[in-house]
Scaffold this motif. Sequence first.
Motif, PDB file in Angstrom:
ATOM      1  N   TRP A  48       0.817  -1.214   0.000  1.00  0.00           N
ATOM      2  CA  TRP A  48       0.000   0.000   0.000  1.00  0.00           C
ATOM      3  C   TRP A  48       0.853   1.267   0.000  1.00  0.00           C
ATOM      4  O   TRP A  48       0.430   2.283  -0.550  1.00  0.00           O
ATOM      5  N   ALA A  49       2.018   1.207   0.622  1.00  0.00           N
ATOM      6  CA  ALA A  49       2.868   2.400   0.723  1.00  0.00           C
ATOM      7  C   ALA A  49       4.328   1.984   0.652  1.00  0.00           C
ATOM      8  O   ALA A  49       4.693   0.857   1.006  1.00  0.00           O
ATOM      9  N   ALA A  64       5.087  -1.192   3.082  1.00  0.00           N
ATOM     10  CA  ALA A  64       4.034  -1.550   4.036  1.00  0.00           C
ATOM     11  C   ALA A  64       2.859  -2.130   3.256  1.00  0.00           C
ATOM     12  O   ALA A  64       2.355  -1.499   2.320  1.00  0.00           O
ATOM     13  N   THR A  65       2.458  -3.315   3.629  1.00  0.00           N
ATOM     14  CA  THR A  65       1.319  -3.955   2.985  1.00  0.00           C
ATOM     15  C   THR A  65       0.011  -3.486   3.641  1.00  0.00           C
ATOM     16  O   THR A  65       0.023  -2.761   4.642  1.00  0.00           O
ATOM     17  N   GLY A  66      -1.100  -3.952   3.069  1.00  0.00           N
ATOM     18  CA  GLY A  66      -2.386  -3.596   3.653  1.00  0.00           C
ATOM     19  C   GLY A  66      -2.549  -4.115   5.061  1.00  0.00           C
ATOM     20  O   GLY A  66      -3.131  -3.442   5.924  1.00  0.00           O
ATOM     21  N   SER A 118      -3.483   7.372   2.639  1.00  0.00           N
ATOM     22  CA  SER A 118      -2.355   8.283   2.894  1.00  0.00           C
ATOM     23  C   SER A 118      -1.635   7.964   4.200  1.00  0.00           C
ATOM     24  O   SER A 118      -0.940   8.823   4.766  1.00  0.00           O
ATOM     25  N   ASP A 119      -1.768   6.733   4.687  1.00  0.00           N
ATOM     26  CA  ASP A 119      -1.176   6.375   5.978  1.00  0.00           C
ATOM     27  C   ASP A 119       0.338   6.193   5.832  1.00  0.00           C
ATOM     28  O   ASP A 119       0.827   5.596   4.866  1.00  0.00           O
ATOM     29  N   GLU A 139      11.172   9.009   4.069  1.00  0.00           N
ATOM     30  CA  GLU A 139      11.160   9.992   2.992  1.00  0.00           C
ATOM     31  C   GLU A 139      10.698   9.335   1.693  1.00  0.00           C
ATOM     32  O   GLU A 139      10.667   8.110   1.575  1.00  0.00           O
ATOM     33  N   ASN A 140      10.395  10.211   0.703  1.00  0.00           N
ATOM     34  CA  ASN A 140       9.990   9.746  -0.628  1.00  0.00           C
ATOM     35  C   ASN A 140       8.848   8.730  -0.550  1.00  0.00           C
ATOM     36  O   ASN A 140       8.890   7.665  -1.164  1.00  0.00           O
ATOM     37  N   VAL A 141       7.844   9.082   0.221  1.00  0.00           N
ATOM     38  CA  VAL A 141       6.716   8.176   0.425  1.00  0.00           C
ATOM     39  C   VAL A 141       5.810   8.192  -0.808  1.00  0.00           C
ATOM     40  O   VAL A 141       5.449   9.263  -1.312  1.00  0.00           O
ATOM     41  N   THR A 142       5.469   7.006  -1.286  1.00  0.00           N
ATOM     42  CA  THR A 142       4.504   6.857  -2.373  1.00  0.00           C
ATOM     43  C   THR A 142       3.451   5.835  -1.959  1.00  0.00           C
ATOM     44  O   THR A 142       3.733   4.912  -1.188  1.00  0.00           O
TER      45      THR A 142
END
Length: 222
Positions: A48-49, A64-66, A118-119, A139-142
């Motif tokens: 997810w992120a 990070a998974t769901g 957006s977590d 950083e550089n979170v997508t």
Amino acid sequence: MSAAVPHPRPVVQPAPRTGSGARRSVGVALLFGALGAALVLLSGGRTWAEGTAAVAQGSVVRQATGQDVSGLPGALAIVGLAALVAVFAVRGVGRIAVAALLALSGAGVIAGALGGVSDTAALKEKASKIGGLTDGAIENVTHTAWPWVAFAGGVLLLLAGLLALRYGRQWPAMSGRYERDGTPRPRRARTAPDPDRPEELWKALDRGEDPTGETTGDTSRK
């Protein structure tokens, strides 16, 4: 003589046709519920992120998974799937309650999926475990589209619950043909004892039967 006056015939109004709509709603609700739960469970194991965490040698990519973000959507998907099956096992008020549980499960999945869009808490927690860092800077979170897939699954579960609330009373219940109806079962015909086996002859005599295959009854003759 006065002429006979004919009595007016009552006009019979046709019954409203609701059977076809109820039958279609069963298939649609089953499709929505099963597909929605599958989408939620599938997205729970996907990323997810994603972001980078700073370390002494540079930076490390963390994902990070769901399930890392929130285990609520997956748990509610299982609850919703169980409620979808249970709708056909209960009747009356119980069916309405189970249908409401199905709809609430879908609503809970929607809320959990929106919260994960957006977590970054799960990424920061993973970043803090790198090299014993206490500062979980990321950083550089997508973010990926998988939270929206879970959101779509929640919408399908919610629609399945609303269909069950609307048409559930007209849906068929699980067949009770396998339940005992109290009718006596036919007795199996006894086979004649084998004359070459003396133990079967003695058992037949103990039961009051004629081992020769003739009329049954009292074996003693006057």
